[in-house]
Structures are given as structure tokens and as C-alpha cells.
Design an enzyme around this catalytic site. Structure first.
Site, PDB file in Angstrom:
ATOM      1  N   GLY A 148       0.801  -1.215   0.000  1.00 14.62           N
ATOM      2  CA  GLY A 148       0.000   0.000   0.000  1.00 14.62           C
ATOM      3  C   GLY A 148       0.831   1.261   0.000  1.00 14.62           C
ATOM      4  O   GLY A 148       0.296   2.362   0.069  1.00 14.62           O
ATOM      5  N   THR A 149       2.154   1.117  -0.111  1.00 15.02           N
ATOM      6  CA  THR A 149       3.059   2.259  -0.025  1.00 15.02           C
ATOM      7  C   THR A 149       3.285   2.948  -1.359  1.00 15.02           C
ATOM      8  O   THR A 149       3.832   4.049  -1.400  1.00 15.02           O
ATOM      9  CB  THR A 149       4.421   1.787   0.504  1.00 15.02           C
ATOM     10  N   THR A 175       3.163   9.973  -3.337  1.00 15.80           N
ATOM     11  CA  THR A 175       3.134   8.801  -2.471  1.00 15.80           C
ATOM     12  C   THR A 175       3.853   9.068  -1.152  1.00 15.80           C
ATOM     13  O   THR A 175       3.489   8.503  -0.118  1.00 15.80           O
ATOM     14  CB  THR A 175       3.759   7.589  -3.178  1.00 15.80           C
ATOM     15  N   LYS A 222      15.990   8.019   1.903  1.00 23.29           N
ATOM     16  CA  LYS A 222      15.819   7.376   3.196  1.00 23.29           C
ATOM     17  C   LYS A 222      14.401   6.823   3.278  1.00 23.29           C
ATOM     18  O   LYS A 222      13.520   7.242   2.532  1.00 23.29           O
ATOM     19  CB  LYS A 222      16.054   8.375   4.334  1.00 23.29           C
ATOM     20  N   GLY A 223      14.179   5.904   4.200  1.00 24.12           N
ATOM     21  CA  GLY A 223      12.840   5.346   4.361  1.00 24.12           C
ATOM     22  C   GLY A 223      11.875   6.378   4.908  1.00 24.12           C
ATOM     23  O   GLY A 223      12.231   7.214   5.745  1.00 24.12           O
ATOM     24  N   GLU A 276       7.800   5.040   8.190  1.00 24.58           N
ATOM     25  CA  GLU A 276       7.580   4.931   9.630  1.00 24.58           C
ATOM     26  C   GLU A 276       7.795   6.224  10.407  1.00 24.58           C
ATOM     27  O   GLU A 276       7.233   6.391  11.484  1.00 24.58           O
ATOM     28  CB  GLU A 276       8.484   3.817  10.182  1.00 24.58           C
TER      29      GLU A 276
END
Length: 722
Positions: free
Chosen positions: A470-471, A599, A666-667, A670
Site C-alpha cells: 500500500g506504499t 506517495t 531514506k525510508g 515509519e
């Protein structure tokens, strides 16, 4: 006439896609219902399975009566610990299902019913009669629990205990001190799509096909191979569409093991979709954490001591320790510090990953304590954080690859209108206040493979075993490929979610884009070079190039690599009902290069909404008498709905970090949740003058705090009794 290599080879002048706000590639399929999830695979002769959970909190099975279940029409079988197939070894004891008569916690599966229909399987499961020999159980965590111990490592492979200098002496000598405790309850992931699998055993070919709702098919295949003693090349696991996971689908869960047991037993495809009520005890949870924080500072706000001690629980089945004190090793410049974890094994389900494990509860406590320190100092909480910004990572001494926390705080303050922060105010029965908190999340990168193909028609296919939970991974990976190939985005198609593809890591730890994307970039770059050297038309099969980033990704970086952010919240607290509503929520992030603003914004906002739920509504209480979670559905466990979500803004700093990966990313999955609950809690304290240190901030707790202030005869900011 066949196209030549000159017409096919990508050129540097072709338009690129990276950084564009491209829409989701699978969006139409999802909104029209064409997307098929794990339980929606309509295979011929498909059967259904329904598991039977234990009804005692600890003990042993003494008998299982399946006669009533097997007598029902359409029932194909009932598996129990007495007749289920023996499984091979695995590193995860939670998957050793129906292997013995032990019951380690309530909800542990003790039988499995299989039938022609879903209704028949459920009826058969209800008809199974299990007798137990119960034993005394303990599910209650408290700081004085006699079973507490300090583990060697916590989740993520971090040392459980770290100490620098003499924090106790530094705290005792500090002119300004804060000594506080906070509590975060158990939390559950509750993805919209339940954990589900459709398994199909082809006995003639000796091949197992599994459609699984998971965050990574490679690891599911590898684990199933060990459990069922099959070569990995005789198993295919697919996860084309996944309806969320938030960590709970990061590793195989009981549903997929039971589904494979069922298809091997009856020789037909079998679907098993966990009932929502089962999930609280079956697929992991964020363990409760008790936090003791001590901060010492000089009058100018400079930190001189930091102690963060965390107490949590794990299960009797497997040790999992939430690394909630680890963020304090990253955030602020302080020489004398101690961060440590204690854990006790209780008769509870095994905790596991939930969005930003460690950072989410740890930063709630740390950022709440920083707010209390700002109050004690009479200092603006933004300025306190800026004052203690760290030039190097406090725990390791390594330089940061990039650290733009101060810029996030400053930009967020400007956008939020923090300057000259308004005092709390009253609007009739409503008390209005604002709060701030910082955020951090580490940069993880895992090895991955990828393959890129150039076709004679001028299109490209990129294959990588990524999982889109879902990302928007499909979309962003296609953008990375188009950018490396120097071709338009619509020239690239992507194959993901299949264990037969080049292996990739799970979609977890905010590693996905950085890991899969690196391999995609390298494969497409290699293909570009190959095309440039090719003469004449492409062969009918096209040309391909592969990449494997194992060596590159495993190299230890000399830098401390983290994303940072800042959250700002405005809340209203109703003095009549005790209800807290968030009016405004704003986040600013420094998370490397943003590859797709559309996104990315969705990811940031999704995390912030989850943090809002953590602050105000979400909790799972363990019933001490029955040993199970009281909140086992979405009626009792309230995930924020549209009416709960205010105006939310997500922004980012234009950050360039050359020490990460070829994309500089980078992620972002979260960090949005990290710090949000603290910002809301700090805003509630600002509004009411009452500090609530136990989440969630439910009306009963808010009213009790307000009434306690009235009884004490204190005066709050608004001139009312406090």
C-alpha cells in the site's frame, strides 16, 4: 522493419521520472475491485480452513473430540496436535503449530477444521471439543515483576544496555531535574486486510503455490521450505496486492502454515483468512512499555544527564524486546547517559513489529519528558531541542550522514505559526493548546537483486521481488528504473510480489525503496551500458542485465544514518466530556531525496494518523482473569476514522545525502508516526495544565486529571480551578 539499437537505446536527453508526482500504477485496479488479494484467488475446487483457538491462558490439551465436526456435511478433515503433520525446524517457535499439547497463551491454535465452504469450516471449528488441564497464568506487567531480566540484545540487534559517563552523579548535580514515568499500552497493527493465504499443493508436480498476505514472499518461501521439508524451487509464493501490514506481516504467521497443512491434507486448494477476533493473539502486537526518564540540565537548557529505562514483556514462546530506549542514544547531545531495557516472559502472545518499533513508544516518552523539562526551565520547547542538537551521534560518536533536525523544527514552527507561541486559551467549555515533538528513524538498507529487460518494441520490463503493501512501491520503483534508463515512465513495466523473481528483502523497517531501488538502479544502469554497446537490431528475446547489491548493502557505513522530523499539534479538550480532538497536525521531515511527492505525502500522513490513534484511542488491555486481549475487533479497538482526523499537513526539507544509495533516499514509511503522540500529549498538557503520562488520552483519564486539579484547588492557565 526491426528497430535498431539506436532507436532503442536510452539517451541522456530522454525525460526522467524520478521526483515527479506520479499516480499509483495499481490505483485503478484497487478502486474498481480488479485487484485480487490473497483470499480472493478463485481456484477450482477451493476449500476453506478455520482454526480453533485455545480457551485457556496456560496449560495442556488433554483430549480433542472431532467427531461432531467430522459429521457435519462438507467437512474434509480436522487436524489436531495428535494427527497433524510433523513440521521441520524453524527459527520462529510461533510457527510450530499443532506439534504438541502445550498451550502457552490464550488464542494459541489447537486444531484446524477444513471444509467445502467457509461457513462449513467455521461450523466445524465450533463443533470441535477440546479439554484442557489449566495452569496458573500471569499476563500483568509491572516494574517490580520478579521475572524481569536484562537481555543481551533488543529488536534490531541493539545492545539492551548502554551507559556513558556517570549519569546518576550528573543527574544529582543538575540544577534542573525532571524525573518522570510514562506508560504505553499494548497496541495492535490491525491492517484492513486480515492475514490470509490461499495454498495449492500440486501432488503430481510436487509443487506448492501460495498466495499470501505478507510483506515479503522470499522469506515466506524459505520458511515454508524448512517447515515442510521441500526444496525452495518447488515453492512459489505470490503477494501481488497486500492490504497493509504495519509490521505484522513482516514474517510468516500461523495462517500460512496452517493453509499449507490443509492443502497437503485434502489435496485441494485451501484458503484461510484469519477472523479479526483471532488476530490480537496470533499475529503479534506492540508490547506494552513502562518508561522511567530522568533528565538533568543547566539553567540555560543544556542537557547534562539522560537516563531512559524501559520495562516490557515478551512471551513464553519467543523473546522479542521492543528497543524503546534506543532513540535516546541518537537524539540529543549529552555526555552522561544510560539507556537500558528489562523484560519479563509472561503468558501472553508473542509481541512483534508494529510501525517504527522502538522509536514510536520511546520517542513518545523522551519527547514528553523534554516538554516537561522545558516547562521546568521556563523555556520554549522548540528552543530546548535546538539547544541540544547533536553534531555527532551521541552513542557511537560517528558523524551523521545528514542531520537536519533543527531545520525541521524551524520550518515546522514557521509553517505552524509557533513564533510567539500563544498561551492556552478557552472557547466556552473547550481548552485549546499546542505542542511539539521531534522524530527520528534509522536508515536501514538490505541486500536485493533485480533484473532489467529491453524488448524489441522499445519497452522495458524490470523484475524485483518487492512487495507493495500500500506504499506505492510499484510506482516509485518504476520511476527509479525510468530514471536510470533515461526513458519515459510509461515505457517501463514492473514485476513484483513473486518469490520466483530476483530475491528482495521484506517491506519493513522503511528499507523497501532504498534496498529494492538500489538493485533496480544498478540493473537498469548495467542494461543502459549494454544497450550502448549493442550493434544492430535487438534479438527477439531482447537484452537483459541483472544486479545484486549484497556486497554494497552489507558494507558498514562510517556514518550514522537517520531520518529526522518535527511534529506540531493543536488540540481542544472538552472540560465537560473529557474528549480530546486534534484541530491541526503538521509534520516536517528530513528523509533524504523524496522520489515521489504524492506517495511520500501519503506515507507521512498515514503515519501521523496512526500516531493520532496511539495518542487518543488505541489500546489493547490484557484481561488478568482470562489472559486475553479485551479489544479484539475494530469496534473495541478504535482506529481513527475520517471524523477523527483533522487538517493534516506533511512537508519535507530538500535533503541531499550522498552516503546512502544511488537515489539518495531514506525510508519514509515509519517516521510519520514517531513523535506524533508526544506532540498531541504535549498539546493537551499545554491546554489543560495537567500532564497525563499514560496513553491513550481517553475522556475518563482526562476528566479524572481535570477533577483532581479542581480538588487540589490549583489554578490553571485559564483562571479555572486546577
Amino acid at each position: 522493419m526491426s528497430p535498431t539499437s539506436a532507436t532503442l537505446a536510452p539517451t541522456a536527453s530522454a525525460p526522467t521520472a524520478l521526483g515527479a508526482s506520479a499516480p499509483r500504477r495499481e490505483g485503478r485496479e484497487k478502486v474498481t475491485g480488479a485487484a485480487r488479494y490473497a483470499a480472493e484467488q478463485h481456484l477450482p475446487l477451493r476449500a476453506y480452513a478455520w482454526p480453533v483457538p485455545a480457551t485457556v491462558a496456560r496449560g495442556r490439551i488433554t483430549a480433542v473430540d472431532t467427531a461432531g465436526a467430522l459429521a457435519l456435511p462438507g467437512v474434509l478433515g480436522v487436524l489436531t496436535p495428535y494427527d497433524a503433520p510433523r513440521l521441520g525446524p524453524s527459527d520462529d517457535p510461533t510457527l510450530q503449530l499443532l506439534q504438541d499439547t502445550r498451550v502457552p497463551h490464550r488464542g494459541w491454535y489447537v486444531a484446524l477444521a477444513i471444509a467445502d465452504t467457509l461457513e462449513g469450516a467455521r461450523a466445524a471449528a465450533d463443533a470441535v471439543r477440546v479439554r484442557y488441564e489449566s495452569e496458573p497464568h500471569d499476563v500483568t506487567l509491572h516494574e517490580g515483576h520478579p521475572g524481569l531480566y536484562t537481555p543481551e540484545l533488543v529488536n534490531g540487534g541493539y545492545p539492551a544496555h548502554r551507559e556513558q559517563g556517570d549519569p546518576d552523579a550528573a543527574f544529582a548535580d543538575a540544577p534542573v531535574r525532571v524525573d518522570v514515568r510514562y506508560s504505553v499500552p499494548p497496541l495492535h497493527n490491525h491492517a484492513m486486510e486480515p492475514h490470509a493465504a490461499t495454498a495449492d499443493w500440486d501432488a503430481e508436480r510436487g509443487h506448492l503455490t501460495v498466495y499470501d498476505s505478507c510483506q515479503g514472499t522470499t522469506v515466506v518461501r524459505n520458511v515454508l521450505a524448512g517447515l515442510f521439508r521441500l526444496p525452495e524451487d518447488r515453492i512459489t509464493v505470490l503477494a501481488e496486492h497486500v492490504g497493509g501490514g504495519f509490521g505484522s506481516k513482516g514474517t510468516p504467521r500461523p495462517h500460512v502454515v496452517l493453509a499449507v497443512m490443509a492443502t497437503r491434507h485434502c489435496g485441494r486448494p485451501v484458503t484461510l483468512s484469519l477472523p479479526r477476533q483471532h488476530m490480537a493473539a496470533t499475529v503479534g502486537h506492540r508490547a506494552p512499555t513502562l518508561h522511567h526518564l530522568r533528565l538533568g540540565a543547566r539553567p540555560d537548557g543544556t542537557l547534562t544527564a539522560l537516563v531512559h529505562e524501559v520495562t516490557t514483556h515478551t512471551s513464553q514462546v519467543r523473546e522479542f524486546v521492543e528497543q524503546a530506549a534506543v532513540p535516546a542514544r541518537v537524539m540529543y547531545a549529552v555526555q552522561d547517559s544510560r539507556t537500558t531495557h528489562r523484560v519479563t516472559a509472561l503468558d501472553v502472545p508473542t509481541p512483534s513489529w508494529m510501525r517504527a518499533p522502538g522509536e514510536t513508544p520511546g520517542m513518545y516518552a523522551l519527547e514528553s519528558a523534554m516538554d516537561e523539562l522545558a516547562d521546568a526551565l521556563g523555556m520554549d520547547p522548540v528552543e530546548l531541542r535546538v539547544r541540544n542538537d547533536a553534531a555527532t551521534e551521541p552513542d557511537s560518536g560517528r558523524p551523521f550522514s545528514t542531520r537536519h533536525l533543527v531545520e525541521c523544527l524551524r520550518d515546522g514552527a514557521r509553517r505552524f505559526g509557533w513564533a510567539g507561541r500563544r498561551p492556552p486559551r478557552r472557547e466556552g467549555p473547550l481548552l485549546i493548546g499546542t505542542g511539539v515533538a521531534a522524530a527520528t528513524y534509522p536508515v536501514y538498507i538490505a541486500p536485493s537483486g533485480a533484473r532489467a529487460h529491453a524488448r524489441p518494441d522499445g519497452s522495458y520490463l524490470v523484475e524485483v521481488n518487492a512487495t507493495d503493501i500500500g506504499t506505492g512501491a510499484r510506482t516509485v520503483l518504476a520511476q527509479i528504473a525510468a530514471d536510470a534508463l533515461h526513458v519515459p515512465l510509461d515505457a517501463v513495466s514492473l514485476a513484483i510480489g513473486n518469490s520466483a523473481l530476483p530475491p528482495g528483502p521484506v517491506a519493513g523497517g522503511s528499507t523497501g525503496t532504498a534496498s529494492w531501488g538500489w538493485a533496480v538502479h544498478d540493473a537498469c544502469t548495467a542494461l543502459t551500458d549494454r544497450l550502448a554497446r549493442h550493434q544492430g537490431p535487438l534479438p527477439a528475446a531482447g537484452l537483459s542485465a541483472s544486479a545484486d547489491t549484497t556486497q554494497s548493502a552489507k558494507q558498514k557505513s562510517p556514518y550514522a544514518r537517520h531520518a529526522f522530523g518535527a511534529h506540531f499539534a493543536e488540540v481542544q479538550t472538552d472540560t465537560v466530556t473529557g474528549e480530546v480532538r486534534v484541530r491541526r497536525l503538521l509534520g516536517v521531515y528530513a528523509a533524504g531525496r523524496i522520489l515521489n511527492p504524492r506517495t511520500a505525502r501519503s506515507q507521512f500522513i498515514g503515519g501521523m494518523v496512526m500516531g493520532l490513534g496511539m495518542a487518543l484511542t488505541e489500546h489493547s488491555g490484557l484481561d488478568p482473569a482470562f489472559g486475553d486481549f479485551a479489544e479484539r475487533d475494530l469496534a473495541a479497538y478504535h482506529v481513527p476514522a475520517n471524523a477523527d482526523v483533522p487538517a493534516i499537513e506533511a512537508h519535507w526539507i530538500d535533503e541531499h545525502d550522498k552516503h546512502l544509495n544511488p537515489m539518495g533516499s531514506k525510508g519514509i514509511g515509519e517516521i510519520g508516526i514517531v513523535g506524533t503522540a508526544a506532540a498531541i500529549g504535549n498539546a493537551v498538557c499545554h491546554a489543560t495544565g495537567r500532564r497525563l503520562r499514560e496513553l491513550p488520552l481517553t475522556p475518563d483519564r482526562v476528566l479524572a486529571a481535570l477533577e483532581a486539579g479542581e480538588h487540589l484547588g490549583h489554578r490553571d492557565h485559564h483562571g479555572a480551578g486546577r
